[in-house]
Design a protein around this motif. Structure first.
Motif, PDB file in Angstrom:
ATOM      1  N   LEU A 233       0.832  -1.213   0.000  1.00  0.00           N
ATOM      2  CA  LEU A 233       0.000   0.000   0.000  1.00  0.00           C
ATOM      3  C   LEU A 233       0.863   1.257   0.000  1.00  0.00           C
ATOM      4  N   ILE A 234       1.868   1.287   0.861  1.00  0.00           N
ATOM      5  CA  ILE A 234       2.744   2.456   0.924  1.00  0.00           C
ATOM      6  C   ILE A 234       3.533   2.610  -0.378  1.00  0.00           C
ATOM      7  N   ALA A 235       3.981   1.470  -0.932  1.00  0.00           N
ATOM      8  CA  ALA A 235       4.725   1.522  -2.194  1.00  0.00           C
ATOM      9  C   ALA A 235       3.858   2.071  -3.317  1.00  0.00           C
ATOM     10  N   ALA A 236       2.579   1.639  -3.370  1.00  0.00           N
ATOM     11  CA  ALA A 236       1.668   2.131  -4.406  1.00  0.00           C
ATOM     12  C   ALA A 236       1.445   3.634  -4.263  1.00  0.00           C
ATOM     13  N   THR A 237       1.279   4.103  -3.035  1.00  0.00           N
ATOM     14  CA  THR A 237       1.114   5.535  -2.804  1.00  0.00           C
ATOM     15  C   THR A 237       2.346   6.304  -3.246  1.00  0.00           C
ATOM     16  N   PHE A 238       3.508   5.755  -2.913  1.00  0.00           N
ATOM     17  CA  PHE A 238       4.758   6.416  -3.282  1.00  0.00           C
ATOM     18  C   PHE A 238       4.910   6.489  -4.800  1.00  0.00           C
ATOM     19  N   LEU A 239       4.492   5.432  -5.493  1.00  0.00           N
ATOM     20  CA  LEU A 239       4.562   5.437  -6.964  1.00  0.00           C
ATOM     21  C   LEU A 239       3.637   6.504  -7.547  1.00  0.00           C
ATOM     22  N   LEU A 240       2.448   6.649  -6.964  1.00  0.00           N
ATOM     23  CA  LEU A 240       1.529   7.674  -7.453  1.00  0.00           C
ATOM     24  C   LEU A 240       2.113   9.072  -7.261  1.00  0.00           C
ATOM     25  N   VAL A 241       2.769   9.285  -6.140  1.00  0.00           N
ATOM     26  CA  VAL A 241       3.402  10.583  -5.897  1.00  0.00           C
ATOM     27  C   VAL A 241       4.523  10.822  -6.908  1.00  0.00           C
ATOM     28  N   LEU A 242       5.306   9.776  -7.167  1.00  0.00           N
ATOM     29  CA  LEU A 242       6.385   9.914  -8.143  1.00  0.00           C
ATOM     30  C   LEU A 242       5.834  10.199  -9.535  1.00  0.00           C
ATOM     31  N   TYR A 243       4.749   9.524  -9.892  1.00  0.00           N
ATOM     32  CA  TYR A 243       4.136   9.790 -11.199  1.00  0.00           C
ATOM     33  C   TYR A 243       3.688  11.246 -11.297  1.00  0.00           C
ATOM     34  N   ALA A 244       3.074  11.740 -10.215  1.00  0.00           N
ATOM     35  CA  ALA A 244       2.635  13.135 -10.226  1.00  0.00           C
ATOM     36  C   ALA A 244       3.818  14.085 -10.334  1.00  0.00           C
ATOM     37  N   CYS A 245       4.950  13.703  -9.731  1.00  0.00           N
ATOM     38  CA  CYS A 245       6.142  14.562  -9.787  1.00  0.00           C
ATOM     39  C   CYS A 245       6.753  14.615 -11.174  1.00  0.00           C
ATOM     40  N   PHE A 246       6.795  13.465 -11.850  1.00  0.00           N
ATOM     41  CA  PHE A 246       7.588  13.349 -13.071  1.00  0.00           C
ATOM     42  C   PHE A 246       6.760  13.146 -14.337  1.00  0.00           C
ATOM     43  N   ARG A 247       5.449  13.286 -14.260  1.00  0.00           N
ATOM     44  CA  ARG A 247       4.644  13.066 -15.452  1.00  0.00           C
ATOM     45  C   ARG A 247       5.013  14.098 -16.526  1.00  0.00           C
ATOM     46  N   ALA A 248       4.850  13.671 -17.763  1.00  0.00           N
ATOM     47  CA  ALA A 248       5.199  14.540 -18.884  1.00  0.00           C
ATOM     48  C   ALA A 248       4.193  15.679 -19.007  1.00  0.00           C
ATOM     49  N   PRO A 249       4.641  16.847 -19.459  1.00  0.00           N
ATOM     50  CA  PRO A 249       3.697  17.939 -19.715  1.00  0.00           C
ATOM     51  C   PRO A 249       2.643  17.504 -20.726  1.00  0.00           C
ATOM     52  N   ARG A 250       1.450  17.971 -20.528  1.00  0.00           N
ATOM     53  CA  ARG A 250       0.348  17.538 -21.385  1.00  0.00           C
ATOM     54  C   ARG A 250       0.308  18.252 -22.731  1.00  0.00           C
ATOM     55  N   GLY A 251       1.011  19.341 -22.862  1.00  0.00           N
ATOM     56  CA  GLY A 251       1.025  20.047 -24.137  1.00  0.00           C
ATOM     57  C   GLY A 251      -0.203  20.933 -24.296  1.00  0.00           C
ATOM     58  N   GLU A 252      -0.192  21.708 -25.381  1.00  0.00           N
ATOM     59  CA  GLU A 252      -1.314  22.584 -25.673  1.00  0.00           C
ATOM     60  C   GLU A 252      -2.491  21.760 -26.175  1.00  0.00           C
ATOM     61  N   CYS A 253      -3.709  22.153 -25.776  1.00  0.00           N
ATOM     62  CA  CYS A 253      -4.898  21.392 -26.139  1.00  0.00           C
ATOM     63  C   CYS A 253      -5.666  22.011 -27.301  1.00  0.00           C
ATOM     64  N   LEU A 254      -5.509  23.278 -27.517  1.00  0.00           N
ATOM     65  CA  LEU A 254      -6.320  23.951 -28.526  1.00  0.00           C
ATOM     66  C   LEU A 254      -5.443  24.587 -29.589  1.00  0.00           C
ATOM     67  N   LEU A 255      -5.956  24.613 -30.788  1.00  0.00           N
ATOM     68  CA  LEU A 255      -5.294  25.292 -31.893  1.00  0.00           C
ATOM     69  C   LEU A 255      -5.685  26.766 -31.841  1.00  0.00           C
ATOM     70  N   ALA A 256      -4.700  27.632 -31.699  1.00  0.00           N
ATOM     71  CA  ALA A 256      -4.978  29.063 -31.608  1.00  0.00           C
ATOM     72  C   ALA A 256      -5.560  29.565 -32.930  1.00  0.00           C
ATOM     73  N   PRO A 257      -6.415  30.580 -32.897  1.00  0.00           N
ATOM     74  CA  PRO A 257      -7.005  31.100 -34.135  1.00  0.00           C
ATOM     75  C   PRO A 257      -5.959  31.514 -35.167  1.00  0.00           C
ATOM     76  N   ASP A 258      -4.868  32.127 -34.731  1.00  0.00           N
ATOM     77  CA  ASP A 258      -3.836  32.530 -35.681  1.00  0.00           C
ATOM     78  C   ASP A 258      -3.150  31.315 -36.300  1.00  0.00           C
TER      79      ASP A 258
END
Length: 611
Positions: A233-258
């Motif tokens: 249980l503690i290991a799973a929690t620690f993995l979730l925290v690590l994922y939140a720390c090191f997850r990749a940026p999600r990038g832009e979601c919308l195409l700008a009008p220009d």
């Protein structure tokens, strides 16, 4: 998986790499040393995963490690014979392989002070008398040295919201896992009279290690299986925290009008090159332009994968500049680059930039000057067309810009009601909206029965000046069977009214397997692969889409999946399934801003759904 393509796409030619901006370029020897040092840190972490798991599974090995840690010995960095250490080492190995700067800092913060502590300990008795302590210090020192030598290789940035998310995940996860663990320890404790604070302390210590560390709480003793559950249980929690720390940026979601305006200008000049070009205007994509602005790559970030689709937009001579910019952005954020549905021409250019290729299938393209309903080969299509026509069905063909707003709103409402399921699908070969005023050059086909009741509709996007590409297929389930064939044939016969000379229909995945696997003399491997695909066609329209499009005697144009590393293919497959709408994790935001087409509707003799 399909066989690796060796003939359509030329052999991989590595792109010429110069110094990265802001980082002095090292001489060849130093550059190789840096890369080897960076790779060594990843292999060290992988080794610790194996050793920690082996220690957990092997009682003698685990007791030996615990005895060392509890006595006058100490072990190398992350070698604690616990599941938490194994999970931490595994996660760090993954994110370090992706060159995450935050992971490099995290390792240095943990390993650096630990090395200093080991060095100080070796100056005192009895620690300096044990050879194993010197070995542990040497291994930890080599790891820290490799970190420092390879620091410039870890340049991938993370999402700025990660620390805040990690704090929330860590707080909630710690409360939940500690509460469940404490309740379990309380229920299984064999020593009566333990205080709550003792059970909490035992739970937290057992979360760190299943060894003798928690035995210091004399008032609590839980069974072995309970200790392991708490540790997991503690290991799973620690993995979730690590994922939140090191997850990749999600990038832009919308195409700008220009950006959309610039893309439309490129499509006006070069839209004839790719039938999927118009789908670059999806507004859930981001775009990278070449330095000259004459070409662009559109993409969406899904699950740490930078997923582009189709060919680059614009002048082919400027494609390399746009591809370089897109790959540089992917590298900066540690995204895995991938392209879905690239043509052979674009695949050749991508291959020069270090991407490899797999053939996904073929796109069915009908050249209208060559299309005819005459002849025995077209008998099935001709009969279906005549049967639906005799039943009194009619088709109306108009550009979207010629449809009044009130009528378009009714068509959009019908399309929503006729959608098969609630999940919106489509990414690489679907526009993701219907009825937008900016898409006035799209073509709508409406089919009505003998009583004038609407029964089906098709929507096509422009393919340059003289082509159309299928975007949306929807029909009423109560309508006549064969409606889609009837509508497609009506478009092909009347396309000259719109000035159209070619039409792109559905994409047939693994078409060559079905075609070659049914021929006389097909080899056993090809026949087996065809049998597997036929089996899965019971749930996914793999073979049926090929058969449905083959009726029109189209020209088959191969489409490719492009990727940088073979090991990234599973990630790319999951990201593609999420982007297309086949997988919808609860955390994935729904595209509620724009209406999107549905995927394939099951049918017997007609193509259905989107491309």
């Amino acid at each position: 998986m399909p066989a690796r393509q060796s003939s359509p796409i030329p052999p991989q030619v590595p792109a010429q790499r110069g110094p990265r901006p802001g980082i002095p370029f090292l001489p060849g020897g130093d550059d190789r040393l840096r890369k080897r040092a960076a790779a060594a840190t990843v292999w060290y972490l992988r080794l610790q995963v194996v050793l920690n798991v082996a220690a957990v599974l092997s009682l003698p090995f685990r007791e030996e490690v615990h005895e060392h840690n509890a006595g006058d010995f100490f072990t190398p960095y992350l070698a604690t014979a616990g599941l938490v250490s194994a999970a931490l080492a595994l996660f760090l190995a993954v994110v370090m392989r992706r060159r995450k700067r935050a992971a490099w800092v995290f390792n240095l913060i943990l390993a650096g002070p630990l090395l200093c502590l080991y060095v100080v300990a070796l100056t005192r008795d009895p620690y300096q008398d044990h050879v194993f302590n010197w070995l542990s210090t040497a291994l930890t020192g080599l790891f820290v040295a490799a970190l420092l030598l390879g620091r410039r290789d870890f340049d991938a940035v993370g999402d700025r919201s990660n620390p805040r998310l990690a704090l929330v995940v860590g707080t909630v996860g710690a409360l939940v896992s500690a509460s469940i663990g404490t309740l379990l320890v309380h229920a299984t404790n064999t020593r009566p009279g333990a205080a709550l604070k003792d059970e909490i302390a035992y739970t937290l210590l057992r979360g760190i290690s299943v060894g003798p560390l928690a035995d210091r709480v004399a008032a609590v003793h839980a069974p072995r299986w309970a200790d392991i559950v708490v540790n997991v249980l503690i290991a799973a929690t620690f993995l979730l925290v690590l994922y939140a720390c090191f997850r990749a940026p999600r990038g832009e979601c919308l195409l700008a009008p220009d950006d959309e305006r610039r893309l439309r200008e490129l499509l006006d000049r070069h839209g004839d090159r790719d039938s999927l070009g118009y789908f670059a205007l999806r507004r859930d994509k981001a775009v990278m332009f070449s330095p000259s602005g004459k070409a662009a790559v559109t993409y969406r970030v899904v699950g740490g994968v930078s997923l582009a689709s189709g060919d680059p937009i614009g002048d082919p001579e400027a494609w390399p500049g746009a591809i370089d910019a897109w790959l540089a952005e992917a590298r900066r954020h540690a995204w895995a680059p991938a392209v879905m549905g690239a043509s052979e021409e674009a695949g050749t250019v991508y291959a020069r930039h270090g991407l490899d290729a797999l053939e996904l299938g073929d796109e069915a393209i009908v050249d209208l000057p060559d299309f005819t309903l005459e002849g025995r080969a077209m008998r099935v299509v001709r009969q279906a067309h005549n049967r639906v026509r005799r039943a009194g069905y009619t088709v109306r063909i108009r550009r979207h810009e010629d449809i009044p707003d009130e009528e378009m709103a009714l068509l959009v409402d019908r399309a929503d009601r006729w959608r098969d399921g609630a999940t919106e699908r489509g990414f690489s070969m679907a526009l993701g909206r219907l009825g937008d005023p900016a898409d006035g050059r799209c073509v709508m086909l409406e089919c009505r029965d003998a009583e004038g009741v609407p029964r089906a509709l098709l929507s096509f996007v422009p393919w340059g000046e003289a082509g159309l590409s299928l975007d949306l297929m929807r029909r009423d389930r109560d309508g006549e069977n064969g409606l889609m064939e009837y509508m497609v044939v009506e478009l092909l016969l009347r396309a000259e009214e719109l000035g159209v000379r070619r039409v792109s229909l559905n994409f047939a995945m693994f078409r060559s397997v079905f075609e070659r696997g049914s021929r006389l003399g097909a080899g056993p491997v090809l026949r087996l692969w065809r049998s597997v695909l036929t089996f899965f066609s019971r749930w996914w329209q793999i073979e049926s889409l090929y058969r449905a499009n083959a009726k029109y005697r189209p020209v088959w144009e191969p489409r490719f999946l492009l990727f940088a590393k073979s090991s990234d293919i599973p990630r790319i497959g999951l990201a593609s399934a999420r982007a297309e709408g086949f997988l919808a994790p609860p955390s994935l935001p729904a595209l509620t801003r724009r209406r999107q087409p549905a995927d394939a509707e099951p049918a017997t003799t007609e193509p259905s759904g989107t491309r």
